[in-house]
Design a protein around this motif. Structure first.
Motif, PDB file in Angstrom:
ATOM      1  N   ARG A  53       1.003  -1.144   0.079  1.00 21.79           N
ATOM      2  CA  ARG A  53       0.067  -0.189   0.129  1.00 21.79           C
ATOM      3  C   ARG A  53       0.792   1.251   0.111  1.00 21.79           C
ATOM      4  NH1 ARG A  53      -3.564  -2.699   3.152  1.00 21.79           N
ATOM      5  NH2 ARG A  53      -2.632  -2.319   5.147  1.00 21.79           N
ATOM      6  N   LEU A  56       2.498   1.725  -3.453  1.00 21.31           N
ATOM      7  CA  LEU A  56       1.342   2.414  -4.290  1.00 21.31           C
ATOM      8  C   LEU A  56       1.048   3.847  -4.194  1.00 21.31           C
ATOM      9  CD1 LEU A  56      -1.124  -0.784  -4.536  1.00 21.31           C
ATOM     10  CD2 LEU A  56       0.159   0.188  -6.390  1.00 21.31           C
ATOM     11  N   ARG A  57       1.012   4.255  -2.796  1.00 16.48           N
ATOM     12  CA  ARG A  57       0.694   5.593  -2.679  1.00 16.48           C
ATOM     13  C   ARG A  57       1.908   6.367  -3.174  1.00 16.48           C
ATOM     14  NH1 ARG A  57      -0.997   4.748   2.304  1.00 16.48           N
ATOM     15  NH2 ARG A  57       1.206   4.628   3.174  1.00 16.48           N
ATOM     16  N   ASP A  58       3.213   5.861  -2.667  1.00 15.30           N
ATOM     17  CA  ASP A  58       4.427   6.769  -3.196  1.00 15.30           C
ATOM     18  C   ASP A  58       4.339   6.814  -4.823  1.00 15.30           C
ATOM     19  OD1 ASP A  58       5.052   6.810  -0.522  1.00 15.30           O
ATOM     20  OD2 ASP A  58       6.372   5.366  -0.687  1.00 15.30           O
ATOM     21  N   ALA A  59       4.115   5.733  -5.368  1.00 13.82           N
ATOM     22  CA  ALA A  59       4.320   5.859  -6.936  1.00 13.82           C
ATOM     23  C   ALA A  59       3.027   6.694  -7.494  1.00 13.82           C
ATOM     24  CB  ALA A  59       3.748   4.280  -7.507  1.00 13.82           C
ATOM     25  N   GLY A  60       1.907   6.721  -6.881  1.00 16.12           N
ATOM     26  CA  GLY A  60       0.726   7.774  -7.339  1.00 16.12           C
ATOM     27  C   GLY A  60       1.282   9.071  -7.069  1.00 16.12           C
ATOM     28  N   ALA A  61       2.021   9.325  -6.119  1.00 15.03           N
ATOM     29  CA  ALA A  61       2.364  10.764  -5.786  1.00 15.03           C
ATOM     30  C   ALA A  61       3.304  11.108  -6.521  1.00 15.03           C
ATOM     31  CB  ALA A  61       2.795  10.945  -4.308  1.00 15.03           C
ATOM     32  N   GLN A  63       3.652  10.088  -9.664  1.00 10.21           N
ATOM     33  CA  GLN A  63       3.176  10.261 -11.189  1.00 10.21           C
ATOM     34  C   GLN A  63       2.350  11.725 -11.145  1.00 10.21           C
ATOM     35  OE1 GLN A  63       0.710   6.858 -11.439  1.00 10.21           O
ATOM     36  NE2 GLN A  63       2.376   5.660 -12.090  1.00 10.21           N
ATOM     37  N   ILE A  64       1.732  12.292 -10.096  1.00 10.40           N
ATOM     38  CA  ILE A  64       1.054  13.352  -9.866  1.00 10.40           C
ATOM     39  C   ILE A  64       2.220  14.490 -10.141  1.00 10.40           C
ATOM     40  CG2 ILE A  64      -0.148  14.980  -8.493  1.00 10.40           C
ATOM     41  CD1 ILE A  64      -1.815  12.137  -7.542  1.00 10.40           C
ATOM     42  N   ASN A 114      10.578   7.040 -11.489  1.00 16.39           N
ATOM     43  CA  ASN A 114      10.816   5.465 -11.914  1.00 16.39           C
ATOM     44  C   ASN A 114      11.887   4.782 -11.339  1.00 16.39           C
ATOM     45  OD1 ASN A 114       8.528   6.496 -13.567  1.00 16.39           O
ATOM     46  ND2 ASN A 114       9.768   6.699 -15.469  1.00 16.39           N
TER      47      ASN A 114
END
Length: 120
Positions: A53, A56-61, A63-64, A114
């Protein structure tokens, strides 16, 4: 290793207790050991789920942030292109250098975002 880990010594202690106490306590010993194993599995499963989790949260941030940087880069790049092209003849090399700088900043940020995602 954490407290919820079940180690070889625990199994050896269970077998020693069974030898000492006899088969009449076998059911209780096995149930107690099974409960420890279940706790260990639940603890490990929770740790993996929490880590996933967080990833996923870090990856989403990331990308934003990358999207926002791209939009801001375009917003900055338009005036950087228009002003020199209108104000001076032969400003194309300066505009090209400015856009290369903008592209380099975006590429560096994308590589950092990335790269962090791949290392996990």
């Amino acid at each position: 290793m954490g407290d919820e880990e079940v180690e070889r010594a625990d199994v050896e202690a269970l077998l020693a207790a069974r030898r000492e106490l006899g088969s009449e306590y076998e059911k209780e010993l096995v149930e107690s050991f099974a409960a420890r194993v279940e706790e260990a599995v639940a603890g490990r499963t929770k740790a993996v789920a929490d880590r996933d989790r967080s990833d996923l949260r870090d990856a989403g941030a990331g990308q934003i942030r990358q999207f926002v940087l791209g939009v801001v880069s375009l917003g900055v790049g338009v005036p950087i292109t228009i002003v020199p092209m209108v104000a001076a003849d032969g400003a194309l090399p300066a505009v090209g250098i400015a856009w290369l700088g903008i592209a380099a900043v975006n590429a560096a940020h994308a590589s950092a975002v990335n790269g962090r995602a791949r290392r996990r």
